[in-house]
Design an enzyme around this catalytic site. Structure first.
Site, PDB file in Angstrom:
ATOM      1  N   GLU A 449       4.264  -0.287  -8.304  1.00  0.00           N
ATOM      2  CA  GLU A 449       3.165  -1.221  -8.546  1.00  0.00           C
ATOM      3  C   GLU A 449       3.620  -2.452  -9.326  1.00  0.00           C
ATOM      4  O   GLU A 449       3.303  -3.581  -8.962  1.00  0.00           O
ATOM      5  CB  GLU A 449       2.023  -0.517  -9.296  1.00  0.00           C
ATOM      6  CG  GLU A 449       1.409   0.657  -8.558  1.00  0.00           C
ATOM      7  CD  GLU A 449       0.722   0.276  -7.254  1.00  0.00           C
ATOM      8  OE1 GLU A 449       0.476  -0.928  -7.026  1.00  0.00           O
ATOM      9  OE2 GLU A 449       0.433   1.181  -6.453  1.00  0.00           O
ATOM     10  N   HIS A 453       5.334  -4.451  -5.924  1.00  0.00           N
ATOM     11  CA  HIS A 453       4.341  -5.458  -5.536  1.00  0.00           C
ATOM     12  C   HIS A 453       4.386  -6.689  -6.444  1.00  0.00           C
ATOM     13  O   HIS A 453       3.944  -7.768  -6.046  1.00  0.00           O
ATOM     14  CB  HIS A 453       2.940  -4.852  -5.564  1.00  0.00           C
ATOM     15  CG  HIS A 453       2.707  -3.816  -4.513  1.00  0.00           C
ATOM     16  ND1 HIS A 453       3.083  -3.989  -3.202  1.00  0.00           N
ATOM     17  CD2 HIS A 453       2.130  -2.578  -4.577  1.00  0.00           C
ATOM     18  CE1 HIS A 453       2.745  -2.911  -2.498  1.00  0.00           C
ATOM     19  NE2 HIS A 453       2.168  -2.047  -3.312  1.00  0.00           N
ATOM     20  N   GLU A 506       4.278  -2.246   1.584  1.00  0.00           N
ATOM     21  CA  GLU A 506       4.373  -0.931   0.952  1.00  0.00           C
ATOM     22  C   GLU A 506       5.814  -0.413   1.004  1.00  0.00           C
ATOM     23  O   GLU A 506       6.303   0.205   0.059  1.00  0.00           O
ATOM     24  CB  GLU A 506       3.425   0.064   1.620  1.00  0.00           C
ATOM     25  CG  GLU A 506       1.956  -0.236   1.435  1.00  0.00           C
ATOM     26  CD  GLU A 506       1.532  -0.356  -0.020  1.00  0.00           C
ATOM     27  OE1 GLU A 506       2.140   0.307  -0.884  1.00  0.00           O
ATOM     28  OE2 GLU A 506       0.598  -1.131  -0.296  1.00  0.00           O
TER      29      GLU A 506
END
Length: 725
Positions: A449, A453, A506
């Site tokens: 995360e 990302h 992802e």
């Protein structure tokens, strides 16, 4: 005989999402703040029924009427023609519809149907108290959804666009070329697709006419509330007509906005107040710009006791990858775990240069985000993730930053593992896997995360012609040539990479997690050193290659398509590590102790650093370069090559898919609490971890206005019914 993948098994895991301790630690004002955002989330979450399938709203209303009139234990007394297994199958089906907000799995996009004969279910509906109270209404409900509820026509087996599946983001006559044209139109108007749906009609002369609907409480096209440009109107574009109007899901958006306004009275600071005002404005007017502004205030709201986010967020289930599914959550901060994530954030500027791409491909400035572990009170939508990195708006992420959250009470339940349920691993790996799966996933989520990302730069030329990079000197590290492509004007990652954007991103984030989990500083932040750290790394990599194998469940050979972004990503990583060779990963077909086909996947832990990490580094750099440079053609070719599922030896993934389906696992469902205001206090209502408990939580969720909501849902659904033919 119906394939078992279209049933939910009677023994599916169903667990309560425990948040009592965290909720009771809130002050009365904080509890009221959480309550009203929870209500807004649940109301908005009903829009997911309209975003999933034509029949989902009617199925939901049928189940609500059935179980609100009689709780499961009372209804069972009428089910004399059903076996205990068949009645339990009905309860599990109902729980599945509630948990997924529709009759397609949120993780995998596969349809599920009741595992009991249709005529028996119909007979029970006719015997029910709900039918006795209002026979014409219940008969009409059954007529509208009974056949479709059970239908497994080829196109209805999964979500998809055109002849590949079912979607209600587009009218039934739309195909990929319509989605592409609409995206070009939206880009030309600087209009986000996140809160839209697209409906097409064709005139007698063959001219295509498109209706772009914005989700909003307001239906009028005329400017209201001081709007400058609401984007509504009629336009001609490339030989087609486009009409932009608002009012999609209007009754639900009105409820969302009303409850956000109520929450404003209990906001802890000015940032929260302004955030809620902008969100309310967004859902009232259908304005993504207002939602972006609210998101900016949300990012500024550092370290809140009650954390939340709400809107049309994730684009996984739009077959084109641009439209967001509604979700809303509210949660309380877990301070102990959040302290570890805060350390990771503090180390980010040291860790980012470790990533395997040139410094020019990294953001100019890392804007340190909040990273908290949360105990979820409410997560409304089609499913509950383990972690989130938001907002998804590229422009905000580049200039204002983002936040990360890890959902602690979700992780505690979802990733608890029993040795006897572990498939496809060697016996000698299973005890280690059970011991370290949870801790390793915690590390992987944190890295995925925050630094997955949260990393990487997009090269952009804005509408004024200004570049955010030096196009005269910057070279592609893969080719050595000057950068020749970039994002222009209103183009975004989602709009450019469309159908592969979600899974590709992802995959990039998962690779970052694998790559950086080998860093000793990262491991020490989470309290792991020495042999424990080595075991955690091994299990993290082992879990990833096993997940790649399990991902085959979510591949559809008939359409050669993937139905789940994360599982496609993990399969791609498995392919990359198999290709690395040198015995790093071994995958072999076997026969299980039960005499049925089986498989064993193994990982040579001694080669993770020497073979695995360099392979991930090379692949990760390629992913980032294609992403940074808006190289859709190169990125798609790379990603689709590794996504291919073939019968080629030695792996024969198509055969392995059959084995995976034979031994597949079913994702757990969560039972969430409700809140109610009693006087000046907020009451927390909890339910047992069972299908009956999950059903009860939903029949009590809208205790004040449930029937009104259901009427509005049906009206919205019926108005669009001609569009799905």
């Amino acid at each position: 005989m119906v394939d078992s993948q279209y049933f939910l098994p009677n023994d599916v895991g169903i667990s309560p999402l425990d948040c009592r301790e965290a909720f009771q630690l809130l002050s009365p004002s904080e509890q009221l703040y959480a309550h009203y955002i929870s209500r807004a989330s649940w109301y908005g979450g009903l829009a997911v029924l309209l975003q999933t399938s034509p029949e989902s709203p009617a199925v939901y209303v049928l189940l609500q009427r059935l179980f609100r009139a009689q709780p499961p234990s009372e209804l069972q007394s009428l089910a004399t023609s059903l076996t205990d297994e068949e009645y339990q199958a009905l309860l599990v089906y109902a729980a599945g519809v509630y948990a997924n907000m529709g009759n397609y799995k949120s993780f995998g996009d596969t349809k599920f149907i009741p595992n009991l004969p249709k005529e028996k279910l119909k007979a029970l509906v006719w015997q029910s108290q709900a039918f006795q109270d209002n026979p014409s209404e219940m008969e009409a409900l059954w007529s509208s959804c009974g056949d479709r509820m059970y239908s497994l026509e080829e196109r209805q087996k999964q979500l998809g666009l055109g002849d590949k599946g079912i979607t209600t983001y587009f009218s039934g006559n739309c195909g990929l070329e319509d989605a592409e044209l609409a995206q070009k139109f939206l880009d030309s108007k600087n209009l986000s697709a996140y809160n839209t749906r697209l409906f097409k009609t064709v005139e007698a002369d063959g001219k295509r006419c498109y209706e772009v609907r914005l989700a909003s409480a307001v239906k009028e096209a005329a400017a209201v509330d001081g709007e400058a440009d609401n984007k509504c109107g009629s336009f001609e574009f490339e030989g087609a007509s486009f009409r932009v109007l608002r009012g999609d899901y209007a009754p639900l958006m009105r409820k969302v906005a009303e409850n956000l306004k109520k929450a404003t009275a209990y906001a802890a600071n000015e940032n929260e107040k302004r955030m809620l005002e902008e969100y309310s404005r967004s859902f009232t007017l259908g304005s993504i710009d207002a939602h972006k502004e609210g998101s900016r205030y949300w990012i500024k709201d550092k370290g809140p006791i009650v954390e939340s986010y709400i809107g049309f967020i994730e684009s996984y289930r739009d077959p084109f990858g641009s439209r967001g599914e509604f979700e809303g959550f509210v949660a309380m901060v877990n301070k102990a775990m959040s302290a570890r994530f805060a350390q990771l954030v503090s180390s980010a500027e040291v860790l980012l240069p470790e990533l395997p791409w040139p410094a020019d491909f990294e953001k100019d400035l890392f804007l340190k985000p909040d990273f908290t572990s949360l105990d979820v009170l409410t997560f409304a939508g089609s499913g509950i993730p383990a972690g989130i990195n938001i907002p998804n708006y590229d422009d905000i992420r580049q200039t204002d930053g983002f936040k990360n959250v890890s959902l602690g009470n979700v992780l505690a339940v979802a990733y608890a593992t029993k040795k006897e349920q572990i498939t496809f691993l060697q016996e000698e790996d299973k005890d280690l896997y059970v011991a370290w799966k949870g801790p390793s996933f915690e590390v992987q989520v944190g890295l995925h995360e925050l630094l997955g990302h949260g990393s990487g730069k997009l090269f952009v030329q804005d509408e004024k012609g200004n570049f955010n990079f030096d196009q005269k000197t910057l070279r592609n590290p893969e080719t050595g040539e000057l950068i020749s492509s970039w994002y222009k004007g209103s183009e975004t990652w989602d709009s450019k990479f469309s159908t592969i954007a979600s899974s590709y991103e992802e995959c990039r984030a998962e690779c970052v997690g694998l790559y950086l989990c080998l860093n000793s500083h990262v491991l020490s932040i989470f309290g792991h050193e020495g042999t424990d750290a080595d075991d955690l790394v091994y299990v993290n990599w082992l879990a990833m290659v096993r997940a790649g194998l399990l991902g085959l469940e979510f591949y559809t050979p008939e359409s050669q398509s993937w139905r789940q972004a994360h599982m496609q990503a993990r399969f791609v990583i498995l392919r990359v590590l198999l290709e690395a060779g040198e015995g790093l990963v071994t995958l072999r077909h076997t026969t299980g102790a039960d005499g049925r086909p089986d498989a064993i996947i193994s990982l040579d832990r001694s080669k993770i650093r020497s073979v695995g990490q360099p392979a991930i580094a090379r692949f990760l750099c390629r992913l980032q370069v294609h992403k940074s440079t808006a190289d859709v053609e190169g990125g798609r070719a790379l990603y689709e090559r590794y996504s291919a599922v073939t019968a080629s030896e030695p792996e024969n993934f198509l055969k392995l898919r059959d084995t995976v389906l034979l031994r597949k696992e079913t994702r757990k469902m969560f039972v969430q609490a409700n809140t109610r205001v009693k006087g000046d206090a907020v009451e927390l209502l909890e339910y047992e971890g069972s299908a009956a408990g999950l059903i009860r939580s939903f029949t009590e969720r809208f205790h004040e206005d449930g029937e009104e909501l259901e009427k509005e849902l049906l009206e919205l659904s019926r108005a669009d019914s001609p569009c799905w033919c």
